[in-house]
Design a protein around this motif. Structure first.
Motif, mmCIF file in Angstrom:
data_model
loop_
_atom_site.group_PDB
_atom_site.id
_atom_site.type_symbol
_atom_site.label_atom_id
_atom_site.label_comp_id
_atom_site.label_asym_id
_atom_site.label_seq_id
_atom_site.Cartn_x
_atom_site.Cartn_y
_atom_site.Cartn_z
ATOM 1 N N LYS A 413 0.823 -1.207 0.000
ATOM 2 C CA LYS A 413 0.000 0.000 0.000
ATOM 3 C C LYS A 413 0.856 1.256 0.000
ATOM 4 C CE LYS A 413 -4.174 -1.614 -0.145
ATOM 5 N NZ LYS A 413 -5.041 -1.334 -1.334
ATOM 6 N N SER A 414 1.906 1.257 0.802
ATOM 7 C CA SER A 414 2.777 2.439 0.846
ATOM 8 C C SER A 414 3.424 2.681 -0.510
ATOM 9 C CB SER A 414 3.860 2.254 1.906
ATOM 10 O OG SER A 414 3.291 2.221 3.203
ATOM 11 N N LEU A 415 3.830 1.601 -1.170
ATOM 12 C CA LEU A 415 4.453 1.741 -2.483
ATOM 13 C C LEU A 415 3.433 2.208 -3.523
ATOM 14 C CD1 LEU A 415 7.340 1.379 -3.414
ATOM 15 C CD2 LEU A 415 6.776 -0.945 -4.140
ATOM 16 N N GLU A 416 2.217 1.691 -3.420
ATOM 17 C CA GLU A 416 1.161 2.138 -4.327
ATOM 18 C C GLU A 416 0.886 3.627 -4.153
ATOM 19 O OE1 GLU A 416 -2.204 -0.315 -3.580
ATOM 20 O OE2 GLU A 416 -1.274 -2.132 -4.391
ATOM 21 N N HIS A 417 0.796 4.069 -2.915
ATOM 22 C CA HIS A 417 0.531 5.485 -2.657
ATOM 23 C C HIS A 417 1.669 6.360 -3.185
ATOM 24 C CE1 HIS A 417 -2.323 4.278 0.865
ATOM 25 N NE2 HIS A 417 -2.912 4.216 -0.303
ATOM 26 N N MET A 422 3.489 10.364 -7.111
ATOM 27 C CA MET A 422 4.338 10.811 -8.218
ATOM 28 C C MET A 422 3.535 10.993 -9.503
ATOM 29 S SD MET A 422 7.393 11.570 -7.465
ATOM 30 C CE MET A 422 8.075 11.593 -9.120
ATOM 31 N N GLY A 423 2.490 10.191 -9.682
ATOM 32 C CA GLY A 423 1.616 10.388 -10.827
ATOM 33 C C GLY A 423 0.901 11.717 -10.769
ATOM 34 N N VAL A 424 0.445 12.092 -9.578
ATOM 35 C CA VAL A 424 -0.187 13.404 -9.397
ATOM 36 C C VAL A 424 0.792 14.521 -9.721
ATOM 37 C CG1 VAL A 424 -1.092 14.991 -7.640
ATOM 38 C CG2 VAL A 424 -1.926 12.631 -7.740
ATOM 39 N N MET A 425 2.040 14.342 -9.322
ATOM 40 C CA MET A 425 3.038 15.402 -9.530
ATOM 41 C C MET A 425 3.345 15.644 -11.005
ATOM 42 S SD MET A 425 3.645 16.621 -6.595
ATOM 43 C CE MET A 425 4.939 17.740 -7.081
ATOM 44 N N GLN A 426 3.030 14.689 -11.875
ATOM 45 C CA GLN A 426 3.301 14.881 -13.301
ATOM 46 C C GLN A 426 2.229 15.730 -13.979
ATOM 47 O OE1 GLN A 426 6.356 13.778 -13.876
ATOM 48 N NE2 GLN A 426 6.090 12.986 -11.783
ATOM 49 N N TYR A 443 0.225 19.586 -2.927
ATOM 50 C CA TYR A 443 1.075 18.665 -3.682
ATOM 51 C C TYR A 443 2.285 18.253 -2.841
ATOM 52 C CZ TYR A 443 -1.286 19.668 -8.163
ATOM 53 O OH TYR A 443 -2.178 19.776 -9.186
ATOM 54 N N SER A 444 2.899 19.229 -2.188
ATOM 55 C CA SER A 444 4.071 18.925 -1.359
ATOM 56 C C SER A 444 3.688 18.027 -0.197
ATOM 57 C CB SER A 444 4.704 20.225 -0.856
ATOM 58 O OG SER A 444 5.206 20.986 -1.931
ATOM 59 N N ARG A 445 2.516 18.261 0.370
ATOM 60 C CA ARG A 445 2.043 17.402 1.465
ATOM 61 C C ARG A 445 1.895 15.964 0.987
ATOM 62 N NH1 ARG A 445 -2.472 14.880 2.633
ATOM 63 N NH2 ARG A 445 -3.518 15.760 0.796
ATOM 64 N N ILE A 446 1.267 15.786 -0.168
ATOM 65 C CA ILE A 446 1.041 14.443 -0.704
ATOM 66 C C ILE A 446 2.372 13.729 -0.944
ATOM 67 C CG2 ILE A 446 0.215 13.183 -2.735
ATOM 68 C CD1 ILE A 446 -1.991 15.359 -2.972
ATOM 69 N N LEU A 447 3.295 14.440 -1.577
ATOM 70 C CA LEU A 447 4.573 13.814 -1.907
ATOM 71 C C LEU A 447 5.398 13.560 -0.654
ATOM 72 C CD1 LEU A 447 6.497 12.727 -3.995
ATOM 73 C CD2 LEU A 447 7.300 15.045 -4.433
#
Length: 1005
Positions: A413-417, A422-426, A443-447
């Protein structure tokens, strides 16, 4: 992000001319629709008519994965005062509308939102959605996690985010959800590498929305809006991609926006109503369609019936579209066939015509929407976000590799998130820096959340790999240093003795320099792998770095030492211990730093001079700034410089008044020149004995704005090379493109903005060549930046921007970043590498290695530790260092190594060289991968398309023929895997990426 093209102001002038010309009468006529077959793919397409103008109406919504609101705010529909947008309501409403009428079609693009919605649906809705997909009534287009930007993104992250979007779709919905079309309708310019990736994913084509206003005018008049994009001179026909530039970006025809967010008239078909308007509306619709048809080559046109976050009340749109289709087709002597369609159906109709098409072999940068609006500012906007995204990819690759190598469990799950973050960041309003500040923060919070969790993944994997998973030492977490960019690291600053674990994510040995911040001034370093004590140098952290707002730690020095040959996909571990000697690094009286290659000094103007000792080559490095234009944005001449737009007020950059100084530190490990320009611009210039590049560690900010003037800061490298208006930039970190100042290959350029109109995205590298002297100069970057060569021999790169006016393209706030109550401070790195090209292989290989080091540098973790633990670790470390049993050829790189489905592993290998870049290195190379990996052997192997969602042998994309008679053949030159006698040979041609799913047998630790 919607932006109307000014060309459509001309439509009204063309209407009368169109009917007067008699063209309307020459469009052929048709018969009614045929019944739709209940199958996905091309069999789900509505019938077209060979002798009519087929109008493909494509209902769609463009759902930004963050822009004016955060991802969650867009999904749930909150903060409606900012923008009335709720993706959950769009998908709810669209599904109901599609179920109500089997003739309707809809496309959806952003897998990030679709997956978020899918997880919240009951079984009845899920069954309905699967049925709609299987019947081709709901078609997935693009399929990536987000609709990515094409200028600031690195191909590594692009491949990843498409792969993850594809996997979610394929695992959930099967083959009918497999995207076949690239749908890049909103990015602000288009890269050649993006097209190449689409071709390698097996796509049939791509449609995009934005194109330079001059290019568009030219293509409309020449009927070349559709063409074959020859996207890779290295891959040849395999990378050819049919491409359509759309007429109205991605909006409905003017006057035909039926969404609840629009104000256009509905279709009123009650003949007794005084507002009855069917005849008038159909006439207007046909007029628009026929004008568009005149600009395209065939009797097929595509109309995008949607905009940003449309279809929150889908029945309102569809009921009007139903009427528009019905009454247009029922019109007496109708010359058109209006159908619900999809991009796939549209391209299938074009492909069936077996025509020859024009071609294009460069890219679509820079993009301008009018004479004074070049969208080249976003190449550099929010530089800290751009760096954070690049670091995120670095850490994601390390995490995936270590999980694949160690078979680490319970972290899926952690790897999926992390993949999803990173997909969102693109997204084209994320890494671009074109989002509101509140969204940038989110965005910074998510990453950050994913990177923090990844630190634990890496820590657990390393302890497992070492065989000490259950030891006392392993109960201590290995910490990652996410603030090394401000010379801050908690475990190194607060401990007298600590270990530094260095993981190399590259598939070749790497020798590099490690820097960790410390509070004291005397330390000893020991390699715990082989017991060697490397030479150590203590250097002071520059004063400007120590004063960065928000930097709360007390470290004043850095321990610097060289790690020699970190194994590929491997680890070296060092103990670092404070000792009692009191050695204080003092600046030296010398006025230069030098080695056998370079002599570097500061001249009387305060600029840095670099002289090549054995070659006729000199560079002056300097900082400058542009004043950002400010206007009311009411017309083209009053356009402001902003988050999207780079528009300097003056025709040249201003010089800084040099008020600084410099200090020099020399030692056995590194020589440093600490160079202060003023109280907010400085740099550290470094040379190392074993390296051939020069490191420029620049720092800019807080940019002062008390004078009410927005500023855009550049660094310039001015050389004595003769370059004849020519320079080269990378395309998404991969293939290089030739740029010529004040020139476009597609049309005769009329340039009103000579600075911003010559700026290009620099994702990895910008290069100058002096062919007569055989000299070459490269500047490599650690994040995406805008750059150019505005004068022969010069390279300039934009480092930071702080502006006080919005540019009126939708974000509605100035690019005025602050942190801790002050303007944002940015720190970054350039590598300068150049000289005479005596051996192409050696020179270019060094370029590639430097670019890889900046994109995927060794990842540092560490923890406080005691001496008894060190002894135990030493005993274990001698038996594990590398994930590879053998060294790959230097022109081959493992692009992807990650855990896949059902305990399989996803592997990508890439050839790093282009055709002609080297003599030996540019040749095809064969690799036996059977015994390549130390932690597993390969039991079976399947080759897939680049996106890993289809077996390569099953992919049969459309064939298109260019006007030069070269036919794109999707199966041509495709390699097969040779497996015999326990050997798995993979042949890689220049710039080729090959993707495999491996079934493996694990070896015991």
């Amino acid at each position: 992000m919607l932006q109307y093209d000014f060309l459509f102001l001309l439509l009204s002038l063309a209407l009368a001319q169109f009917f007067a010309s008699g063209d309307a009468a020459r469009i052929p006529r048709t018969t009614p629709d045929a019944a739709t077959t209940k199958k996905c793919g091309f069999e789900a397409c509505h019938a077209i008519h060979p002798n009519k103008l087929n109008i493909h109406m494509v209902p769609h919504t463009h759902d930004d994965v963050g822009w004016l609101k955060t991802v969650d705010q867009y999904y749930f529909g909150s903060r409606s005062t900012i923008q009335k947008a709720g993706v959950q309501y769009i998908l709810d409403s669209v599904i109901k509308a599609l179920l109500a009428d089997s003739n309707r079609r809809f496309i959806y693009v952003e897998t990030a939102f679709f997956w978020k919605w899918w997880l919240r649906q009951n079984e009845k809705v899920r069954a309905d959605v699967k049925m709609l997909i299987n019947e081709g009534r709901l078609e997935i287009i693009g399929g990536a996690w987000s609709m990515n930007d094409e200028a600031c993104t690195h191909y590594h992250s692009l491949v990843d985010q498409f792969t993850w979007g594809f996997r979610r779709l394929n695992d959930t919905f099967g083959s009918c959800s497999r995207p076949r079309i690239g749908w890049q309708i909103d990015p602000f310019g288009h890269s050649r590498e993006q097209a190449s990736l689409f071709a390698q994913m097996g796509f049939d084509g791509m449609l995009f929305g934005r194109i330079d206003y001059q290019d568009k005018e030219n293509r409309l008049s020449n009927k070349t809006m559709e063409f074959i994009w020859k996207s890779s001179p290295n891959l040849g026909k395999r990378a050819n991609l049919f491409t359509t530039a759309m007429f109205n970006t991605y909006s409905p025809p003017p006057g035909f926006c039926f969404d609840v967010l629009c104000n256009d008239e509905p279709m009123i078909d009650d003949p007794d109503s005084p507002d009855y308007n069917i005849d008038r509306r159909v006439e207007l619709f046909l007029t628009y369609a026929q004008i568009q048809a005149r600009a395209y080559k065939t009797n097929h046109i595509i109309l995008t019936m949607g905009e940003d976050f449309h279809y929150q009340q889908a029945d309102m749109v569809f009921s009007n579209l139903d009427k528009l289709i019905k009454y247009t087709n029922q019109r007496n002597n109708s010359v058109v066939n209006v159908i619900y369609s999809t991009p796939s159906c549209y391209l299938k109709a074009l492909n069936d015509l077996n025509l020859q098409w024009p071609s294009k072999s460069d890219d679509f940068f820079p993009y301008a929407s009018d004479p004074h609006s070049f969208w080249t500012g976003y190449f550099s906007s929010r530089p800290t976000v751009k760096y954070f995204e690049r670091e995120g990819n670095n850490m994601l690759q390390a995490s995936k590799q270590l999980v694949a190598l160690t078979n680490l469990k319970n972290y899926d799950k952690s790897l999926e998130h992390f993949r999803e973050a990173m997909g969102v960041m693109q997204h084209h309003d994320a890494v671009t820096g074109t989002e509101k500040q509140l969204v940038a923060n989110d965005y910074s919070r998510i990453l950050y959340k994913s990177m923090d969790q990844a630190g634990e993944i890496i820590s657990k994997a390393i302890w497992k790999w070492s065989g000490m998973e259950n030891s006392t030492a392993a109960s201590s977490k290995l910490f990652t240093c996410l603030q090394l960019n401000i010379s801050s690291c908690e475990f190194s600053e607060k401990s007298d003795t600590f270990i530094a674990v260095v993981y190399n994510p590259l598939s070749r040995p790497v020798s590099t320099y490690i820097r960790v911040p410390v509070q004291e001034n005397s330390y000893i370093v020991q390699s715990l792998t082989d017991g060697v004590y490397p030479t150590v140098q203590i250097v002071p952290i520059p004063e400007a770095v120590q004063k960065i707002p928000g930097r709360k730690n007390n470290a004043i020095n850095e321990v610097v030492f060289r790690t020699l040959d970190i194994p590929p996909l491997g680890i070296l571990v060092y103990s670092i211990e404070k000792i009692q000697e009191n050695v204080v690094e003092q600046p030296q009286s010398a006025n230069f730093i030098s080695n056998e290659l370079y002599n570097i000094s500061v001249n009387t103007n305060g600029d840095l001079t670099v002289h090549w000792n054995k070659q006729n080559m000199d560079v002056v490095q300097s900082f400058h700034y542009y004043i950002g234009a400010e206007g009311n944005n009411k017309n083209f001449l009053n356009r402001s410089s902003g988050a999207y737009i780079f528009r300097p007020k003056e025709l040249s950059a201003r010089n800084f008044a040099y008020s600084g100084s410099y200090k020099i530190y020399k030692g056995p490990v590194v020589q440093e020149l600490h160079h202060t320009i003023n109280d907010w611009v400085s740099q550290v210039v470094r040379i190392y004995p074993e390296e051939k590049h020069i490191e420029f560690d620049w720092l800019v900010g807080p940019i002062p704005v008390k004078d009410k003037i927005g500023k855009e800061i550049i660094t310039r490298y001015s050389s004595n090379l003769k370059t004849d208006k020519t320079f080269y930039t990378d395309s998404n970190g991969r293939e290089m493109l030739k740029r010529i100042r004040n020139y476009r290959s597609t049309w005769n350029l009329d340039l009103k903005e000579p600075i911003s109109g010559n700026y290009y995205p620099v994702t990895s590298k910008i290069t100058l060549k002096d062919k007569k002297k055989q000299l070459k100069l490269n500047v490599l970057v650690d994040r995406a930046q805008g750059g150019s060569s505005l004068k022969d021999g010069d390279v300039e790169l934009m480092l930071h921007r702080r502006l006080l006016k919005d540019d009126a393209f939708g974000v509605d706030e100035a690019l005025n970043e602050t942190a801790f109550g002050e303007g944002l401070v940015v720190r970054g790195t350039h590598y300068l590498f150049g000289g005479k090209v005596k051996n192409m292989d050696t020179f270019v290989l060094k370029e590639k290695e430097l670019a890889l080091k900046l994109a995927l540098h060794p990842w540092i973790l560490g923890a406080p530790i005691n001496f008894s633990s060190i002894e135990n670790i030493c005993a274990v470390l001698k038996s594990f260092t590398s994930g590879l049993n053998k060294t790959l050829p230097p022109n081959v790189h493992i692009l992807t190594l990650e855990p896949w489905k059902d305990d399989t592993i996803l592997l990508r290998l890439e050839h790093l060289f282009e055709v002609g870049e080297g003599l030996r290195m540019s040749q095809p190379v064969e690799v036996d991968i059977q015994n390549l990996f130390s932690m597993f052997s390969i039991e079976s192997i399947k080759e897939t398309t680049l996106g890993a969602n289809q077996l390569l042998s099953e992919n049969k994309p459309m064939k298109w023929e260019s006007e030069t008679n070269d036919i794109q053949n999707g199966n041509e030159s495709r390699q097969t895997v040779e497996v015999h006698d326990n050997v798995i040979n993979i042949l890689l041609k220049p710039m080729e990426i090959r993707t495999f799913i491996l079934t493996v047998k694990r070896r015991p630790f």
